[in-house]
Scaffold this motif. Structure first.
Motif, PDB file in Angstrom:
ATOM      1  N   GLY A  62       0.778  -1.238   0.000  1.00 32.29           N
ATOM      2  CA  GLY A  62       0.000   0.000   0.000  1.00 32.29           C
ATOM      3  C   GLY A  62       0.807   1.285   0.000  1.00 32.29           C
ATOM      4  N   LEU A  63       2.024   1.253  -0.540  1.00 33.75           N
ATOM      5  CA  LEU A  63       2.828   2.478  -0.576  1.00 33.75           C
ATOM      6  C   LEU A  63       2.138   3.598  -1.348  1.00 33.75           C
ATOM      7  N   PHE A  88       8.268   3.194  10.388  1.00 33.31           N
ATOM      8  CA  PHE A  88       9.244   4.230  10.040  1.00 33.31           C
ATOM      9  C   PHE A  88      10.061   3.815   8.816  1.00 33.31           C
ATOM     10  N   GLU A  89      10.540   2.565   8.843  1.00 32.97           N
ATOM     11  CA  GLU A  89      11.371   2.083   7.737  1.00 32.97           C
ATOM     12  C   GLU A  89      10.537   1.797   6.492  1.00 32.97           C
ATOM     13  N   ALA A  90       9.322   1.291   6.675  1.00 29.61           N
ATOM     14  CA  ALA A  90       8.465   0.959   5.538  1.00 29.61           C
ATOM     15  C   ALA A  90       8.085   2.198   4.747  1.00 29.61           C
ATOM     16  N   MET A  91       7.743   3.268   5.447  1.00 30.19           N
ATOM     17  CA  MET A  91       7.309   4.495   4.773  1.00 30.19           C
ATOM     18  C   MET A  91       8.483   5.275   4.187  1.00 30.19           C
ATOM     19  N   ASP A  92       9.643   5.187   4.858  1.00 31.66           N
ATOM     20  CA  ASP A  92      10.828   5.907   4.396  1.00 31.66           C
ATOM     21  C   ASP A  92      10.530   7.389   4.207  1.00 31.66           C
ATOM     22  N   ARG A 144       5.032  18.338   9.337  1.00 35.13           N
ATOM     23  CA  ARG A 144       5.701  17.049   9.502  1.00 35.13           C
ATOM     24  C   ARG A 144       4.673  15.956   9.800  1.00 35.13           C
ATOM     25  N   ASN A 145       5.121  14.725   9.823  1.00 37.87           N
ATOM     26  CA  ASN A 145       4.244  13.576  10.041  1.00 37.87           C
ATOM     27  C   ASN A 145       4.538  12.940  11.390  1.00 37.87           C
ATOM     28  N   ILE A 205      -0.390  -0.385   4.521  1.00 36.80           N
ATOM     29  CA  ILE A 205      -0.787   1.020   4.570  1.00 36.80           C
ATOM     30  C   ILE A 205      -2.130   1.142   3.853  1.00 36.80           C
ATOM     31  N   LEU A 206      -3.164   1.477   4.594  1.00 29.95           N
ATOM     32  CA  LEU A 206      -4.513   1.512   4.044  1.00 29.95           C
ATOM     33  C   LEU A 206      -4.799   2.860   3.386  1.00 29.95           C
ATOM     34  N   PRO A 207      -5.844   2.935   2.550  1.00 31.07           N
ATOM     35  CA  PRO A 207      -6.217   4.218   1.940  1.00 31.07           C
ATOM     36  C   PRO A 207      -6.414   5.296   3.005  1.00 31.07           C
TER      37      PRO A 207
END
Length: 257
Positions: A62-63, A88-92, A144-145, A205-207
């Motif tokens: 779901g990127l 954290f690592e998945a979203m980069d 920021r996120n 990662i969902l919509p």
């Protein structure tokens, strides 16, 4: 003992952690001229090192659902020590984390918290909770996120959900930001079991949920909206067969070769 895996693998990486990673991180933290990018890359280096040496492979799905514009809040289910690290690592992406104060004070966690400007929270102190939510709001308002775990803590819930604390949804009500629901599956296996071999985990990662979709809702209603979407995905994953794992993944975070 439910953390033998964490202790065992932690001992194996202790020399490199103590004499290489931590000194490198502390130098960047102390350097007032270090950039946000330098801090982020150092945090990513620590997280990636820990995941690989803890023999954890993570499939990311779901990127395409990650908003192009920063300034969003990620809400996820909570299973263990690996949760914030794998998101954290998945979203980069440059992102902070709302981190329980006791956990954040531990070795390496302390460095990561400083590098990503994490917000620490004492869940037993009402005043500290209010201050932490205010800091999270400031982070999102600044563009920021941040990652928040509405369940607060984790026990032995594994792939079952716990009740959501509705107070953390104050952040998106104040900022009118986009919500990104994330589902973690088998994440507890990375650092919260006694199994020492290789493990596989999943990040979905969902919509995203824009403000227009939750405008007018109260905190409890928003919490239920997010929780329902996470629970629905968890039900699908619990029903999947082992040979389906990894199919269609957008990214695979490998364990150490």
């Amino acid at each position: 003992m439910k953390n033998f895996r964490f202790i065992w693998h932690g001992l194996w990486v202790a020399p490199y952690t103590l004499f290489r990673l931590i000194p490198q991180a502390n130098r960047i933290i102390r350097n007032e001229q270090s950039t946000v990018e330098e801090r982020f890359q150092m945090a990513w280096k620590i997280v990636n090192f820990m995941r690989r040496h803890f023999k954890t492979k993570t499939y990311v799905y779901g990127l395409e659902n990650i908003p192009k514009e920063d300034g969003f809040v990620t809400y996820s289910n909570h299973q263990g020590k690996y949760d914030a690290l794998c998101i954290f690592e998945a979203m980069d992406r440059h992102t902070s984390v709302l981190w329980e104060r006791k956990q954040a004070s531990r070795i390496l966690s302390r460095q990561i918290c400083s590098l990503i400007d994490a917000v620490k929270i004492d869940l037993q102190d009402p005043r500290d909770i209010v201050n932490a939510i205010s800091k999270c709001t400031d982070i999102v308002n600044s563009g920021r996120n941040i990652i928040i775990f509405p369940e607060g803590g984790y026990t032995d819930n594994h792939n079952e959900m716990q009740d959501f604390n509705t107070g953390c949804f104050t952040v998106n009500l104040r900022t009118k930001c986009t919500i990104v629901p994330v589902v973690l599956y088998d994440a507890y296996k990375a650092m919260n079991t006694n199994h020492l071999g290789r493990v596989e985990t999943q990040v979905h990662i969902l919509p995203s949920i824009p403000y227009s979709e939750y405008e007018g809702l109260k905190k409890a209603e928003i919490a239920e909206l997010v929780k329902a979407r996470i629970e629905k995905k968890l039900q699908e994953l619990r029903a999947q067969s082992p040979d389906q794992i990894g199919i269609g993944a957008d990214k695979i975070l490998e364990y150490k070769k």
